[in-house]
Structure formats: structure tokens, C-alpha cells
Enzyme design. Structure first.
Site, PDB file in Angstrom:
ATOM      1  N   CYS A 125      14.443  11.674   6.753  1.00  0.00           N
ATOM      2  CA  CYS A 125      14.014  10.639   7.916  1.00  0.00           C
ATOM      3  C   CYS A 125      15.318  10.946   8.201  1.00  0.00           C
ATOM      4  O   CYS A 125      15.811  10.665   9.425  1.00  0.00           O
ATOM      5  CB  CYS A 125      13.175   9.029   7.755  1.00  0.00           C
ATOM      6  SG  CYS A 125      14.250   8.463   6.736  1.00  0.00           S
ATOM      7  N   LYS A 154       0.720  -1.475   0.152  1.00  0.00           N
ATOM      8  CA  LYS A 154       0.082   0.333   0.307  1.00  0.00           C
ATOM      9  C   LYS A 154       0.825   1.008   0.060  1.00  0.00           C
ATOM     10  O   LYS A 154       1.961   1.385   1.081  1.00  0.00           O
ATOM     11  CB  LYS A 154      -1.187  -0.191   1.816  1.00  0.00           C
ATOM     12  CG  LYS A 154      -1.791   1.107   1.226  1.00  0.00           C
ATOM     13  CD  LYS A 154      -2.266   1.492   2.076  1.00  0.00           C
ATOM     14  CE  LYS A 154      -1.800   2.528   2.997  1.00  0.00           C
ATOM     15  NZ  LYS A 154      -1.899   4.199   2.071  1.00  0.00           N
TER      16      LYS A 154
HETATM   17  P1  NAD Z   1       2.574   8.366   7.689  1.00  0.00           P
HETATM   18  O1  NAD Z   1       2.872   7.976   8.808  1.00  0.00           O
HETATM   19  O2  NAD Z   1       1.763   9.762   7.388  1.00  0.00           O
HETATM   20  O3  NAD Z   1       2.444   7.461   6.058  1.00  0.00           O
HETATM   21  C1  NAD Z   1       3.087   6.501   6.250  1.00  0.00           C
HETATM   22  C2  NAD Z   1       2.047   5.703   5.558  1.00  0.00           C
HETATM   23  O4  NAD Z   1       1.628   4.519   6.227  1.00  0.00           O
HETATM   24  C3  NAD Z   1       1.525   5.514   4.020  1.00  0.00           C
HETATM   25  O5  NAD Z   1       1.421   5.271   3.513  1.00  0.00           O
HETATM   26  C4  NAD Z   1       0.120   5.675   5.502  1.00  0.00           C
HETATM   27  O6  NAD Z   1      -1.235   5.601   4.283  1.00  0.00           O
HETATM   28  C5  NAD Z   1      -0.202   4.710   6.375  1.00  0.00           C
HETATM   29  N1  NAD Z   1      -0.743   4.847   7.195  1.00  0.00           N
HETATM   30  C6  NAD Z   1      -1.015   5.769   7.499  1.00  0.00           C
HETATM   31  N2  NAD Z   1      -1.582   5.838   8.961  1.00  0.00           N
HETATM   32  C7  NAD Z   1      -2.356   4.429   9.227  1.00  0.00           C
HETATM   33  C8  NAD Z   1      -2.291   3.447   9.802  1.00  0.00           C
HETATM   34  N3  NAD Z   1      -3.107   3.937  11.210  1.00  0.00           N
HETATM   35  N4  NAD Z   1      -2.451   2.201   9.674  1.00  0.00           N
HETATM   36  C9  NAD Z   1      -1.891   1.507   8.626  1.00  0.00           C
HETATM   37  N5  NAD Z   1      -1.894   2.533   7.791  1.00  0.00           N
HETATM   38  C10 NAD Z   1      -0.975   4.000   8.275  1.00  0.00           C
HETATM   39  O7  NAD Z   1       4.336   9.107   7.020  1.00  0.00           O
HETATM   40  P2  NAD Z   1       4.326   9.892   5.921  1.00  0.00           P
HETATM   41  O8  NAD Z   1       3.955  11.557   5.893  1.00  0.00           O
HETATM   42  O9  NAD Z   1       3.906  10.008   4.726  1.00  0.00           O
HETATM   43  O10 NAD Z   1       5.624   9.795   5.880  1.00  0.00           O
HETATM   44  C11 NAD Z   1       6.631  10.328   6.476  1.00  0.00           C
HETATM   45  C12 NAD Z   1       7.367   9.385   7.532  1.00  0.00           C
HETATM   46  O11 NAD Z   1       7.819   9.212   7.314  1.00  0.00           O
HETATM   47  C13 NAD Z   1       8.087  11.025   9.032  1.00  0.00           C
HETATM   48  O12 NAD Z   1       7.935  10.595   9.485  1.00  0.00           O
HETATM   49  C14 NAD Z   1       9.753  10.060   7.959  1.00  0.00           C
HETATM   50  O13 NAD Z   1      10.879   9.922   9.289  1.00  0.00           O
HETATM   51  C15 NAD Z   1       8.736   8.321   7.697  1.00  0.00           C
HETATM   52  N6  NAD Z   1      10.256   8.163   6.942  1.00  0.00           N
HETATM   53  C16 NAD Z   1      10.610   6.917   8.568  1.00  0.00           C
HETATM   54  C17 NAD Z   1      11.920   6.564   6.559  1.00  0.00           C
HETATM   55  C18 NAD Z   1      12.835   5.421   7.526  1.00  0.00           C
HETATM   56  O14 NAD Z   1      13.713   4.771   6.583  1.00  0.00           O
HETATM   57  N7  NAD Z   1      12.909   5.075   8.578  1.00  0.00           N
HETATM   58  C19 NAD Z   1      12.188   6.339   5.118  1.00  0.00           C
HETATM   59  C20 NAD Z   1      10.842   7.114   4.693  1.00  0.00           C
HETATM   60  C21 NAD Z   1       9.547   8.493   5.661  1.00  0.00           C
END
Ligand code: NAD
Length: 477
Positions: free
Chosen positions: A282, A174
Site C-alpha cells: 500500500c 479474519k
Molecule cells: P481486500 O479489500 O480485497 O481484502 C482485505 C480483507 O477484507 C480481506 O480479509 C477480505 O476478506 C476482507 N473483505 C473484503 N470484502 C469485505 C467486506 N465486504 N466486508 C468485510 N470484509 C471484507 O484487500 P486485499 O486485496 O486483501 O489487499 C489489498 C488492499 O489492501 C490494497 O488496496 C492495499 O493498498 C490495502 N492495504 C493497505 C494497507 C495499509 O496499511 N493501509 C496495508 C496492506 C494492504
């Protein structure tokens, strides 16, 4: 009429069950560029069913067969690199040149996992008990649910599907509801390469589609890259079925700069370290701790370097920074900066404002004077905002660098190898760079400590996470 992107289940591009769509916007213009199918739990069920059926045959393939399929996938993406880069740039708002780099990363990653599929490691077989031969098997886990964020959609899809498929699992992926387009193109382009059901892509909102994946009893592992909030939600959903959970979450990378560095060079490096992908990374350099002996000179060089960043149209060749991903995120970033100013000691040295006009642009920002306990130091802004704080000695620098709930990446800058080695050892982060920042390679693991999550992406460690270890013991008569 905009292009409608459907879902991908069992090797076919199909309508979602509700037939409903949501708009996908180009953040550089604010214009709708496509529509994404809005899936529900019923679509997840169909995708998991297809993945489970495919698993029965995919698990029987040899590593060499899986390797060959992944190599073909990498090749077809490479041949279509310009198409992927354009779509990624339009959907995420990143400069086209950077989007091309992301496609290269994807290709390299998939090729790495194609090789790694044939190199799984374990203890040697032997008679650890007299007359009993023990051996280690690494079994695939089954259907893996993968959830990706919006900042590097194609690259993150690679980090998820590469190791999962290489190890003999099948995947329901997803993508983020904001940036699903390159993942859907990947799915479509995989037809005829990946057998039906090995990769399925469902689209929609996290709390509906992502949560359904995380709780599905036939999904044996759930892997999410995203915010701490989403990671916790997924872990909560997964608990009922005790499935394996793999979380790559937020970061707040410290950068420790000692007094022996070449000041203009390091200041210039921070343009990429802190502002690449508009700081929506991140591992972005966000908290700069600078030796008080060079603080004033460093800050002055840093401010002029940051002022020189070219912000604008992602399609223009000289653009270094595009927009933020959405209006909501733009306001969120601006909120952090405004709240930081409530500390009277805080000075915004450059930037600090929304750039008016179409698209969601924010000025590259440098903030000084914040206290270690301030929100701007402790929370992930995920935008083009860095802070600078002076330190008096190594002890104080390391203490402040480690004083944060996030622990994904960090860097130390010095010419003194002893100082670097001591600092590397004491920084509590999943990655510590020395005299560089943001450099990733497919062969090395990526993943955090503390609230940045658990589990590794990339490298052989990631492949191992997508397997179950089985001990087989045979008694010899
Ligand atoms: P987000 O958490 O809003 O969304 C990430 C994904 O999770 C999306 O596909 C979203 O639809 C899904 N999601 C959201 N709520 C959910 C739930 N309740 N249940 C299941 N899935 C859910 O994050 P974002 O805004 O897309 O990305 C930014 C975040 O990602 C930042 O915190 C960043 O640091 C992190 N990030 C981490 C890495 C890493 O490798 N550690 C890499 C890239 C981004």
C-alpha cells in the site's frame, strides 16, 4: 491429501460449523497447498461469544501481565521463524528472504506493544474545578474484530492483535481468504500463552465472515486493512451499531525527485521502493515525479535498474520478485497496463506483459507519457508497475503529488534540506519519507489521510486507538 486448516475459537483448533473447506493456492506454482475452513456468521457468533467471555478476565489483568504474555508470544514466533517464513513464502509467493523479514517485523512489533502496554499516557490528574479531582482512565474497548489483507498476512496480524491485546481487549481476527495460513499457525502456536478466547481466528470470505464481524453488536471496534471497497463495506455494516471503525486502505504513493539527487542511486532505490512484494504494497512507490532537468537521464537509469530485477522462484536466494497473488489479480494488473496504452502518448518503457507459465508472474513495468488524469496515475494498481512524469518546478511537483484520492505514503528525494522541509510540510500524506521509501518502524504511526482511511497502526497512537478515554471526577467534601 492437502493439510486442512481449521478455525481457532476459545483456545482450540476446531471444525467450522459447516465443515466445508476452500483451496489455498501457492501463487508461484498455481498448485493447491492447503485447505481453509469456510466459516459463516454462525462461526463468527461463537468466536465473538468466546472473545466476550475472555474479555471479562483479560480486562482485569495488569499491563505487566499482558506485556509478559506478548513477550512470550514474540519469543515463540521467533523460535519458529523459519516455519513461519516458509509458510508465508509459499502462501503469498514472496521471496523467502523477504518472508523472513516479515517475521522479524512481526516479532519486533509485538515486543514494542508489550512495552507500550505499560506506558499509556493521559492528562495529569488534578483539580480543574475547585474541590473536584479529575482523572483520565484509558479503558479497553471490548471485543475487537480485525480483518487483514493478503500482502503481509503475519505482519498485519501483528499490527492488529499487538495493540488490541496490549490494551486489554480480546480479538476475533479474519485473515484474507487467499492467505490465512501464517495467521492460523500463529493461533495454534499461541495455545498455552494467550488465555483461551483472547485471540480467535475465523476464516472465509470477506462479504460473509468479515461483514458478520463488522455488524455484530458485541464487536465494539472493527479494524480493517484492505481495499477502499472493503473499507466502505465494513463502515456501512458497522454503522448500525455505531462501533469504532479503524481503516487502513489503499495507497498510490508519489515520489518527488529533485534535480540535485545522485541519479543512479535513486534509480536503484526504486527497485525496492516500487517492486518489493511485487509492488503489492500500500506504500509502494508508484507515481514518480522527476525534475525535467534530469528526467531523461533518470528514466534511462531507472529502466536499466528495473530490467535487472530477478523475477522467479521465491525459494531461490537471488530472486528479487515473486508472482502476484492470484490469476484474477494478474489479469487486473494487466488490464490497467492495457488501458493505460489507450492514451497514444503512453510508452511502456519496460515490461507490460504477463509472464507465461505456471504461477502468476508479471514483468516489472515502467510507464511514461501518462497524463495526471489517466487511470494509471489515479487508481491503485497494486502490482509491479510504476509511472514517470516530469515536473518543471516544486509547485507543479507538489500539486501533482497531492492530486490523488489516496494519501497514505509519499517520498521526496533531494540533498537540499530547505527543499525537503518545505515539501514534507506540503505533501498531504500519512507518511512522508526523505531520501528513503518503505522504511517502517514499530515506534512510528502508519495510516492514511483522505481515501486511504483513518486510524493509525503501529506506535503508541495505535495503542491509544484500542482504548476508550474515560473522565472520572471525584468531589472532595
Ligand atoms: P481486500 O479489500 O480485497 O481484502 C482485505 C480483507 O477484507 C480481506 O480479509 C477480505 O476478506 C476482507 N473483505 C473484503 N470484502 C469485505 C467486506 N465486504 N466486508 C468485510 N470484509 C471484507 O484487500 P486485499 O486485496 O486483501 O489487499 C489489498 C488492499 O489492501 C490494497 O488496496 C492495499 O493498498 C490495502 N492495504 C493497505 C494497507 C495499509 O496499511 N493501509 C496495508 C496492506 C494492504
Amino acid at each position: 491429501m492437502t493439510t486442512q486448516y481449521k478455525v481457532f475459537v476459545n483456545g482450540e483448533v476446531t471444525e467450522s460449523i459447516t465443515g466445508k473447506y476452500a483451496n489455498i493456492v501457492n501463487p508461484a506454482t498455481g498448485q493447491v497447498i492447503a485447505e481453509m475452513a469456510l466459516c459463516t456468521e454462525a462461526d463468527v457468533n461463537l468466536a465473538v461469544e468466546a472473545a466476550e467471555k475472555a474479555f471479562q478476565t483479560w480486562r482485569e489483568t495488569t499491563p505487566a501481565e499482558r506485556s509478559s504474555v506478548l513477550l512470550k508470544l514474540a519469543d515463540v514466533v521467533e523460535r519458529n521463524a523459519d516455519r513461519f517464513a516458509l509458510l508465508e513464502s509459499q502462501n503469498v509467493g514472496k521471496p523467502l528472504e523477504y518472508a523472513k523479514g516479515d517475521v522479524k517485523l512481526f516479532v519486533d512489533n509485538i515486543r514494542f506493544f508489550a512495552g507500550a502496554a505499560r506506558n499509556l499516557q493521559g492528562l495529569s490528574s488534578g483539580e480543574y474545578l475547585a474541590n473536584h479531582t479529575s482523572m483520565i482512565r484509558r479503558e479497553p474497548i471490548g471485543v475487537v474484530g480485525s480483518i487483514t489483507p493478503w500482502n503481509y498476512p503475519l505482519a498485519m496480524a501483528g499490527w492488529k492483535i499487538g495493540p488490541a491485546i496490549a490494551a486489554g481487549n480480546t480479538v476475533v481476527l479474519k485473515p484474507s481468504e487467499l492467505t490465512p495460513l501464517s495467521t492460523l499457525l500463529l493461533a495454534e502456536i499461541s495455545i498455552g500463552i494467550l488465555p483461551p478466547g483472547v485471540l480467535n481466528v475465523v476464516t472465509g470470505y470477506g462479504d460473509i465472515v468479515g461483514a458478520a464481524l463488522a455488524r455484530h453488536p458485541k464487536v465494539k471496534m472493527i479494524s480493517l486493512t484492505g481495499s477502499v471497497r472493503a473499507g466502505m463495506a465494513v463502515a456501512r455494516e458497522a454503522i448500525e451499531t455505531l462501533k469504532k471503525v479503524h481503516l487502513e486502505l489503499g495507497g498510490k504513493a508519489p515520489v518527488v525527485i529533485f534535480d540535485d539527487v545522485d541519479i543512479p542511486t535513486v534509480a536503484e532505490k526504486m527497485k525496492i521502493a516500487g517492486f518489493y512484494n511485487s509492488g503489492q504494497d500500500c506504500t509502494a512507490a508508484t507515481r514518480l515525479y522527476v525534475s525535467e532537468k534530469i528526467y531523461d537521464r533518470f528514466v534511462s537509469e531507472l529502466v536499466s535498474a528495473v530490467k535487472s530485477i530477478k523475477v522467479g522462484n521465491p525459494m531461490a536466494e537471488d530472486t528479487e520478485m515473486g508472482p502476484l497473488i492470484s490469476k484474477a489479480h494478474l489479469n487486473r494488473v494487466n488490464g490497467f497496463v492495457n488501458r493505460a496504452k489507450s492514451n497514444p502518448d503512453v510508452k511502456v518503457l519496460t515490461g507490460g506483459k504477463i509472464i507465461e507459465g505456471p504461477g502468476y508472474f508479471y514483468e516489472p513495468t515502467v510507464i511514461a507519457g501518462a497524463k495526471q488524469t489517466d487511470e494509471i496515475i489515479q487508481e491503485e494498481v497494486f502490482g509491479p508497475v510504476i509511472t514517470v512524469i516530469p515536473f518543471k518546478d516544486e509547485e507543479e511537483a507538489i500539486q501533482m503529488a497531492n492530486d490523488c484520492k489516496y494519501a497514505l505514503a509519499s517520498s521526496v528525494w533531494t540533498k537540499n534540506i530547505d527543499c525537503a522541509m518545505k515539501t514534507i510540510k506540503r505533501l498531504e500524506f500519512g507518511a512522508v519519507w526523505t531520501n528513503t521509501h518503505l522504511s517502517l518502524v514499530s515506534e512510528m504511526p502508519h495510516g492514511g489521510f483522505k481515501m486511504s482511511g483513518y486510524g493509525k497502526d503501529q506506535s503508541i497512537y495505535s495503542l491509544e486507538e484500542y482504548t476508550e478515554i474515560k473522565h472520572a471526577m471525584i468531589k472532595v467534601q
